[in-house]
Design an enzyme around this catalytic site. Structure first.
Site, short mmCIF file in Angstrom:
data_model
loop_
_atom_site.label_atom_id
_atom_site.label_comp_id
_atom_site.label_asym_id
_atom_site.label_seq_id
_atom_site.Cartn_x
_atom_site.Cartn_y
_atom_site.Cartn_z
N SER A 55 0.47 8.23 -9.35
CA SER A 55 0.97 8.80 -8.08
C SER A 55 2.44 8.56 -7.81
O SER A 55 2.99 9.13 -6.86
CB SER A 55 0.15 8.25 -6.91
OG SER A 55 -1.10 8.88 -6.89
N LYS A 98 4.48 11.58 -7.57
CA LYS A 98 4.54 12.37 -6.33
C LYS A 98 5.92 12.30 -5.68
O LYS A 98 6.31 13.20 -4.93
CB LYS A 98 3.46 11.89 -5.36
CG LYS A 98 2.04 12.18 -5.87
CD LYS A 98 0.95 11.48 -5.06
CE LYS A 98 -0.43 11.79 -5.65
NZ LYS A 98 -1.52 11.00 -5.04
N TYR A 117 -0.92 18.94 -12.11
CA TYR A 117 -0.99 17.64 -11.42
C TYR A 117 -1.44 16.52 -12.36
O TYR A 117 -0.84 15.44 -12.38
CB TYR A 117 -1.94 17.78 -10.22
CG TYR A 117 -2.24 16.49 -9.51
CD1 TYR A 117 -1.36 15.96 -8.57
CD2 TYR A 117 -3.41 15.77 -9.79
CE1 TYR A 117 -1.65 14.77 -7.92
CE2 TYR A 117 -3.70 14.59 -9.15
CZ TYR A 117 -2.81 14.09 -8.22
OH TYR A 117 -3.09 12.89 -7.59
N TYR A 145 -0.83 4.72 0.89
CA TYR A 145 -2.10 5.22 1.49
C TYR A 145 -2.47 4.40 2.72
O TYR A 145 -1.61 4.08 3.53
CB TYR A 145 -3.23 5.24 0.45
CG TYR A 145 -2.74 5.70 -0.89
CD1 TYR A 145 -2.29 7.01 -1.04
CD2 TYR A 145 -2.67 4.85 -1.98
CE1 TYR A 145 -1.80 7.45 -2.26
CE2 TYR A 145 -2.19 5.28 -3.20
CZ TYR A 145 -1.75 6.58 -3.33
OH TYR A 145 -1.26 6.99 -4.51
N VAL A 198 -2.17 4.50 -9.32
CA VAL A 198 -3.37 3.78 -9.80
C VAL A 198 -3.22 3.25 -11.23
O VAL A 198 -4.10 2.53 -11.70
CB VAL A 198 -4.69 4.59 -9.72
CG1 VAL A 198 -5.16 4.75 -8.29
CG2 VAL A 198 -4.59 5.90 -10.44
N1 GLN Z 1 -4.03 10.88 -10.79
C1 GLN Z 1 -4.58 10.06 -9.75
C2 GLN Z 1 -5.58 10.82 -8.92
O1 GLN Z 1 -5.31 11.91 -8.53
C3 GLN Z 1 -3.47 9.54 -8.91
C4 GLN Z 1 -3.95 8.68 -7.79
C5 GLN Z 1 -3.09 7.49 -7.54
O2 GLN Z 1 -2.26 7.11 -8.38
N2 GLN Z 1 -3.31 6.85 -6.43
O3 GLN Z 1 -6.64 10.35 -8.62
#
Ligand code: GLN
Length: 301
Positions: free
Chosen positions: A61, A64, A188, A236, A254
């Protein structure tokens, strides 16, 4: 600085509770949790590292942040008609608020919001073209060439991306996705599967610094806004906790990475694969807490 980073990395080696490696993406479940790397790229161009700072990891993420910068570059303020700027207080992959808020995700850093920024950035280009532009942007920001997508991780996520597909279809039903869920998810999952080392990520983060030495890929106003969103939404439903403990804008993934921006000072990347209950790196967060306390780096003076 070097002593501090080595002390932080050594302390992490002795930690008993390292959190839990993400296993909903099967390829990520294979990563050894006994690792921590940390790098600091200062505003004036120095680089300090300790621990596993040269080991590539899945940025997930954290991608992003780069895609938000590119989507804003493409459509400017119009982006905010399709995605909000408020913390969600929900898990990163939650669908809960989307029904109440008619397919407009709360912010660009939860999965639903990131699918919108990816869709925007994709525009009418092919996923291959968009991903090429994204990699070029990250290479330019970091001045590092050796940055790639791990196809096995991308495929592994795509095969199990049921929740993200659900989010995409749901938003498409409200007309808030221009491309098909297949195209958006394909893009994505590949952007999330970009691999970088802590050193490369800390260097790349310099594009968000507000100093004259930093790479100028986005305008100063945009840097401030991206930093504000990282501060309020970058972790988050753990964003308040991270702001409380660290006091700097950060974005987690993650894969266990966290990119932290200390305006005027430097860009910090920390990585340790074990996650806390919010899906943010457990030891990475603890390392950043110590780092911020010892350096005094904070946006609160
Ligand atoms: N690729 C992961 C997902 O969409 C990214 C989520 C994350 O890093 N929090 O679940």
């Amino acid at each position: 600085m070097q002593d501090l980073l080595e002390d932080i990395a050594a302390r992490a080696l002795g930690a008993e509770d390292r959190g839990k490696v993400a296993d909903y993406i099967p390829e990520l479940a294979k990563v050894d949790p006994n690792q921590l790397g940390i790098s600091v790229a200062t505003a004036d161009g120095e680089l300090f590292s300790a621990g596993n700072a040269q080991t590539p990891f899945s940025i997930q993420s954290i991608s992003k942040v780069f895609v938000l910068a590119l989507a804003l570059g493409q459509v400017g303020e119009a982006l905010w008609k399709r995605v909000g700027r408020e913390p969600s207080g929900q898990a990163f992959d939650s669908i809960l608020l989307l029904e109440r808020e008619k397919g407009i995700p709360r912010n660009p850093f939860i999965n639903a919001g990131a699918l919108v920024t990816t869709d925007t950035f994709l525009g009418s280009a092919s996923p291959r073209e968009a991903l090429g532009a994204l990699i070029r942007f990250i290479r330019a920001a970091s001045d590092q060439e050796d940055i790639h997508i791990n196809d096995a991780v991308a495929r592994s996520e795509l095969e199990t991306a049921h929740r993200n597909f659900a989010l995409a279809h749901y938003m498409r039903s409200y007309g808030n996705l221009q491309n098909s869920p297949d195209l958006v998810l394909g893009t994505y999952c590949h952007q999330c599967a970009i691999e970088m080392t802590c050193e490369q990520l800390a260097l790349a983060g310099r594009f968000l610094l507000d100093t004259s030495d930093a790479p100028s890929l986005v305008s100063p106003v945009r840097k401030r806004r991206i930093n504000a969103l990282m501060m309020t939404c970058g972790h988050y439903d753990g964003s308040g906790d991270f702001a409380f403990r660290v006091g700097l804008p950060g974005k987690s993934g993650v894969g266990g990475g966290i990119l932290v921006i200390a305006p005027g000072r430097g860009s910090v990347a920390v990585w340790s694969p074990g996650l806390n209950g919010y899906g943010n790196s457990k030891l990475g967060t603890e390392a950043m807490e110590v780092f911020a306390r010892k350096t005094g780096w904070s946006i609160f003076g």
